[in-house]
Motif scaffolding. Structure first.
Motif: not given
Length: 269
Positions: A115, A118, A120, A122-124, A127, A133, A136, A140, A175
Motif C-alpha cells: 500500500g 501504490q 492512486e 492502482y489503489a482504486r 478501495l 484512497i 492511503r 505514504q 505502477q
C-alpha cells in the motif's frame, strides 16, 4: 550482530486506547488533574494511561465514560482490549499510527504491490471510496517527510505482484514505473523474491514488521478474515524465520530494478 528482538516496552494496544481516552478528555475540556481527582488517582497515573504505560481497571473507565460524554465507547474499547484473546490487540487497534511512528518497516507481499508504494490508479482497484484512497495516499507521506525523519521501508515483492493484472495494462505500467522511482529513494529498498528452486517462500501470507525507535517490534499479519496485530514472541520468531528465507531468495535492489523494467517492457508496454 543483529539487535536482540524485543517486545514493545509500551504496549501498542494500550497506547491506542490511551489516545482514544485522551481525545475524549480533551474534547470534554477536562485536565488530567481533574480526571485524577474524579477517580481517586494521580495525574501521573492518568498520564501513564494515556501514554499506554499503564493499564487502567474497568472501574476507572466506568467513572469517566459518562463524564467524558463518550456514550459507552470507552467502555467498549476497554472490554475489547481485555477480552480480544491471546494476541491482546483489539479489532479497533490503529495500525496506521504504529506505521507512522516506526523507524523501519519490513513488508512482504506475494500478490499485490504494498500500500505504501501504490499509485492512486492502482489503489482504486481495491478501495471503494475517495476517502479511503485519500487516506492511503496520505499514509505514504511517511516515506518522503522531513520531520520526523522519513521511515525506512524494506519491501520484498513476489514476481507475481509484478505480473498480476490490476486495473489495466496502463495502470500496471505506471505502477511499476512508480516502483522504480520509489526504489531510488535513499530510505526505500525494493527486492523481488524469485522462485528459482521450485520452493516458494512466504506462503503463509503477507505481513508488515514495524521496528520502533526503542528497537521493539510489532507485526501486522494479513488474513482472509481480518488483519491481526501482534507482538507475541513466538509470532515474531516465526516472522524472522520467514524473512531469512525471503532474503535468501531475493534479488539485490539493482537487479530487482532491472527485472521490474523487463516486466514493464515485456508485459505492460
Amino acid at each position: 550482530m543483529a539487535s536482540p528482538r524485543r517486545r514493545a516496552v509500551t504496549s501498542p494496544a494500550l497506547a491506542a486506547f490511551g489516545r482514544q481516552f485522551r481525545r475524549y478528555r480533551e474534547r470534554a475540556g477536562l485536565s488530567q488533574a481533574r480526571v485524577a481527582q474524579r477517580t481517586g488517582k494521580t495525574a501521573s497515573f492518568v498520564s501513564q494511561v494515556e501514554s499506554g504505560k499503564k493499564r487502567c481497571k474497568r472501574e476507572f473507565v466506568e467513572i469517566m465514560d459518562p463524564e467524558l460524554k463518550a456514550g459507552g465507547v470507552l467502555l467498549t474499547l476497554h472490554d475489547d482490549l481485555t477480552n480480544d484473546g491471546r494476541l491482546g490487540f483489539p479489532t479497533w487497534f490503529d495500525w496506521p499510527e504504529v506505521e507512522a511512528e516506526a523507524e523501519v518497516l519490513t513488508w512482504w507481499e506475494h500478490t499485490v504491490i504494498p500500500g505504501l508504494l501504490q499509485k492512486e490508479s492502482y489503489a482504486r482497484a481495491f478501495l471503494g471510496s475517495d476517502e479511503a484512497i485519500a487516506a492511503r495516499m496520505a499514509r505514504q507521506e511517511i516515506l518522503t517527510r522531513e520531520v520526523p525523519a522519513a521511515t525506512t521501508l524494506i519491501a520484498f515483492l513476489s514476481e507475481s505482484a509484478l505480473t498480476n493484472l490490476i486495473g489495466s495494462r496502463e495502470t500496471m505500467r505506471e505502477q511499476l514505473e512508480h516502483l522504480i522511482a520509489m526504489s531510488e529513494l535513499p530510505n526505500v529498498t525494493i527486492q523481488v523474491v524469485v522462485n528459482d528452486d521450485g520452493v516458494p517462500a512466504g506462503t503463509g501470507g503477507a505481513f508488515i514488521l514495524a521496528t520502533m525507535k526503542d528497537r521493539s517490534e510489532v507485526a501486522y499479519l494479513e488474513t482472509t478474515v481480518r488483519g491481526i496485530t501482534t507482538d507475541d514472541d513466538d509470532d515474531l520468531i516465526g516472522l524472522a524465520r520467514t524473512l531469512r528465507t525471503l532474503t535468501s531468495k531475493a534479488l539485490p535492489a539493482s537487479m530487482s530494478r532491472e527485472l521490474i523494467r523487463k516486466v514493464i517492457e515485456t508485459k505492460w508496454t
